[in-house]
Design a protein around this motif. Structure first.
Motif, PDB file in Angstrom:
ATOM      1  N   ARG A  59       0.845  -1.193   0.000  1.00 20.70           N
ATOM      2  CA  ARG A  59       0.000   0.000   0.000  1.00 20.70           C
ATOM      3  C   ARG A  59       0.877   1.238   0.000  1.00 20.70           C
ATOM      4  NH1 ARG A  59      -1.482   3.535   4.157  1.00 20.70           N
ATOM      5  NH2 ARG A  59      -3.392   4.728   3.724  1.00 20.70           N
ATOM      6  N   ILE A  60       0.561   2.175  -0.898  1.00 25.80           N
ATOM      7  CA  ILE A  60       1.279   3.449  -0.953  1.00 25.80           C
ATOM      8  C   ILE A  60       0.278   4.561  -0.635  1.00 25.80           C
ATOM      9  CG2 ILE A  60       2.575   5.057  -2.388  1.00 25.80           C
ATOM     10  CD1 ILE A  60       3.555   2.717  -4.026  1.00 25.80           C
ATOM     11  N   PRO A  61       0.456   5.237   0.515  1.00 31.43           N
ATOM     12  CA  PRO A  61      -0.488   6.290   0.911  1.00 31.43           C
ATOM     13  C   PRO A  61      -0.174   7.616   0.225  1.00 31.43           C
ATOM     14  CG  PRO A  61       1.180   6.038   2.590  1.00 31.43           C
ATOM     15  CD  PRO A  61       1.481   4.988   1.542  1.00 31.43           C
ATOM     16  N   ASP A  62      -1.086   8.543   0.366  1.00 34.13           N
ATOM     17  CA  ASP A  62      -0.870   9.896  -0.124  1.00 34.13           C
ATOM     18  C   ASP A  62       0.231  10.534   0.728  1.00 34.13           C
ATOM     19  OD1 ASP A  62      -2.581  12.278  -1.704  1.00 34.13           O
ATOM     20  OD2 ASP A  62      -1.438  12.969   0.021  1.00 34.13           O
ATOM     21  N   PRO A  63       1.203  11.201   0.121  1.00 34.68           N
ATOM     22  CA  PRO A  63       2.316  11.783   0.889  1.00 34.68           C
ATOM     23  C   PRO A  63       1.882  12.838   1.895  1.00 34.68           C
ATOM     24  CG  PRO A  63       2.340  12.556  -1.386  1.00 34.68           C
ATOM     25  CD  PRO A  63       1.349  11.437  -1.322  1.00 34.68           C
ATOM     26  N   ASN A  64       0.712  13.446   1.674  1.00 31.96           N
ATOM     27  CA  ASN A  64       0.246  14.495   2.576  1.00 31.96           C
ATOM     28  C   ASN A  64      -0.850  14.037   3.535  1.00 31.96           C
ATOM     29  OD1 ASN A  64       1.931  16.465   1.317  1.00 31.96           O
ATOM     30  ND2 ASN A  64       0.443  16.611  -0.357  1.00 31.96           N
ATOM     31  N   ASP A  65      -1.392  12.833   3.277  1.00 36.66           N
ATOM     32  CA  ASP A  65      -2.465  12.315   4.130  1.00 36.66           C
ATOM     33  C   ASP A  65      -2.373  10.799   4.146  1.00 36.66           C
ATOM     34  OD1 ASP A  65      -4.734  11.562   5.456  1.00 36.66           O
ATOM     35  OD2 ASP A  65      -6.083  12.917   4.384  1.00 36.66           O
ATOM     36  N   ASN A  66      -1.845  10.254   5.234  1.00 31.66           N
ATOM     37  CA  ASN A  66      -1.593   8.817   5.324  1.00 31.66           C
ATOM     38  C   ASN A  66      -2.864   7.982   5.308  1.00 31.66           C
ATOM     39  OD1 ASN A  66       0.410   6.658   5.726  1.00 31.66           O
ATOM     40  ND2 ASN A  66      -0.667   6.339   7.672  1.00 31.66           N
ATOM     41  N   THR A  67      -4.022   8.602   5.561  1.00 31.33           N
ATOM     42  CA  THR A  67      -5.285   7.856   5.570  1.00 31.33           C
ATOM     43  C   THR A  67      -5.814   7.591   4.159  1.00 31.33           C
ATOM     44  OG1 THR A  67      -6.654   9.859   5.716  1.00 31.33           O
ATOM     45  CG2 THR A  67      -5.886   8.874   7.786  1.00 31.33           C
ATOM     46  N   ILE A  68      -5.262   8.290   3.183  1.00 37.74           N
ATOM     47  CA  ILE A  68      -5.699   8.116   1.791  1.00 37.74           C
ATOM     48  C   ILE A  68      -4.749   7.166   1.072  1.00 37.74           C
ATOM     49  CG2 ILE A  68      -6.109   9.267  -0.415  1.00 37.74           C
ATOM     50  CD1 ILE A  68      -6.769  11.797   1.107  1.00 37.74           C
ATOM     51  N   THR A  69      -5.286   6.115   0.491  1.00 44.32           N
ATOM     52  CA  THR A  69      -4.475   5.152  -0.268  1.00 44.32           C
ATOM     53  C   THR A  69      -4.423   5.580  -1.725  1.00 44.32           C
ATOM     54  OG1 THR A  69      -5.117   3.327   1.200  1.00 44.32           O
ATOM     55  CG2 THR A  69      -4.237   2.740  -0.973  1.00 44.32           C
ATOM     56  N   ARG A  70      -3.201   5.748  -2.247  1.00 44.62           N
ATOM     57  CA  ARG A  70      -3.038   6.151  -3.643  1.00 44.62           C
ATOM     58  C   ARG A  70      -2.758   4.958  -4.555  1.00 44.62           C
ATOM     59  NH1 ARG A  70      -5.810  10.465  -4.474  1.00 44.62           N
ATOM     60  NH2 ARG A  70      -5.272  12.178  -3.059  1.00 44.62           N
ATOM     61  N   ARG A  71      -2.023   3.977  -4.044  1.00 44.72           N
ATOM     62  CA  ARG A  71      -1.718   2.781  -4.839  1.00 44.72           C
ATOM     63  C   ARG A  71      -1.781   1.548  -3.946  1.00 44.72           C
ATOM     64  NH1 ARG A  71       0.671   3.696  -9.855  1.00 44.72           N
ATOM     65  NH2 ARG A  71       1.199   5.882 -10.269  1.00 44.72           N
ATOM     66  N   ARG A  72      -2.229   0.447  -4.536  1.00 43.46           N
ATOM     67  CA  ARG A  72      -2.260  -0.801  -3.781  1.00 43.46           C
ATOM     68  C   ARG A  72      -2.072  -1.968  -4.737  1.00 43.46           C
ATOM     69  NH1 ARG A  72      -3.544  -2.491   1.149  1.00 43.46           N
ATOM     70  NH2 ARG A  72      -4.679  -0.669   1.886  1.00 43.46           N
ATOM     71  N   THR A  73      -1.357  -2.974  -4.248  1.00 45.59           N
ATOM     72  CA  THR A  73      -1.119  -4.190  -5.025  1.00 45.59           C
ATOM     73  C   THR A  73      -1.761  -5.372  -4.305  1.00 45.59           C
ATOM     74  OG1 THR A  73       0.982  -3.374  -5.901  1.00 45.59           O
ATOM     75  CG2 THR A  73       0.626  -5.759  -5.971  1.00 45.59           C
ATOM     76  N   TYR A  74      -2.481  -6.171  -5.068  1.00 44.10           N
ATOM     77  CA  TYR A  74      -3.050  -7.420  -4.550  1.00 44.10           C
ATOM     78  C   TYR A  74      -2.364  -8.575  -5.282  1.00 44.10           C
ATOM     79  CZ  TYR A  74      -6.837  -4.446  -2.799  1.00 44.10           C
ATOM     80  OH  TYR A  74      -7.559  -3.472  -2.158  1.00 44.10           O
TER      81      TYR A  74
END
Length: 229
Positions: A59-74
């Motif tokens: 999981r790669i979060p938003d650099p300015n808001d850790n609660t927002i997921t920008r990228r994810r791999t399954y």
């Protein structure tokens, strides 16, 4: 071919989901979902339909808001390869070996700042193992009680005082497309029974309230009985 739409609400997703379910769910690069929750739900149903189990890898979060997921791999649950560890018991190692066979299937999704939804960026769609048509019944991931099921169980246990047999039959009737694990159901019922069971403080409060009622209305008769255990 899948008809791509830039935006759609949940009702559109549900109708699309139903039509795809009749013909088999598909994953295509560029396919969009209105949220991460809908994306993961779709991926789980796709995996069950195909006969494998997937899990979150990165999981790669938003650099300015850790609660927002920008990228994810399954990835496929058979993706990892076994690494020798002396601390692992022999029987546990054997179970892990059966899982870790280096399957390359994985999918990358992204939620760009410029987008209103989650998009499939890339897919490696090949497995190095046979599919299991019974994965939905045997994989722990797919046997867990959903939030809606938990709400029902809580109400039936606390308000309805229902036992496991009745609750199991009701869940099967209400959720015919889900596998209900009786052990998970039993654990949930026991947890809610603990919540419903009055403690000593509650008993004291009840007794106090009763005596107050007696002061207001002398016709009340109170006979406290104390459990010596």
């Amino acid at each position: 071919n899948y008809h791509h739409e830039e935006e759609y609400d949940d009702s559109e997703y549900e109708s699309e989901y139903e039509s795809e379910e009749e013909n088999g769910l598909e994953l295509n690069q560029g396919k969009e979902f209105s949220s991460w929750e809908l994306a993961e739900s779709y991926l789980d149903e796709y995996a069950k339909q195909q006969g494998f189990c997937l899990r979150k890898k990165r999981r790669i979060p938003d650099p300015n808001d850790n609660t927002i997921t920008r990228r994810r791999t399954y990835e496929c649950s058979h993706a990892q390869t076994h690494e020798t560890q002396k601390t692992i018991l022999v029987e546990n190692r054997r179970d892990r070996d059966s899982e870790m066979i280096g399957c390359s299937w994985h999918i990358n999704l992204a939620f760009p700042k410029s987008s209103n939804g989650v998009r499939i960026n890339s897919i490696i769609g090949k497995h190095n193992h046979d599919m299991n048509p019974l994965v939905g019944e045997i994989a722990p991931k797919y046997r867990k009680l959903t939030d809606k099921m938990i709400e029902k169980v809580k109400f039936w246990t606390i308000q309805g005082k229902m036992g496991i047999s009745t609750q199991y039959n009701l869940l099967v009737a209400l959720f015919p497309d889900k596998v209900i694990n009786k052990k998970d159901l039993s654990n949930a019922i026991q947890q809610f029974k603990k919540q419903a069971k009055p403690n000593k403080n509650n008993a004291c409060q009840i007794l106090t309230d009763l005596y107050l009622k007696k002061e207001i209305d002398p016709r009340w008769i109170i006979k406290p009985r104390f459990d010596l255990d």
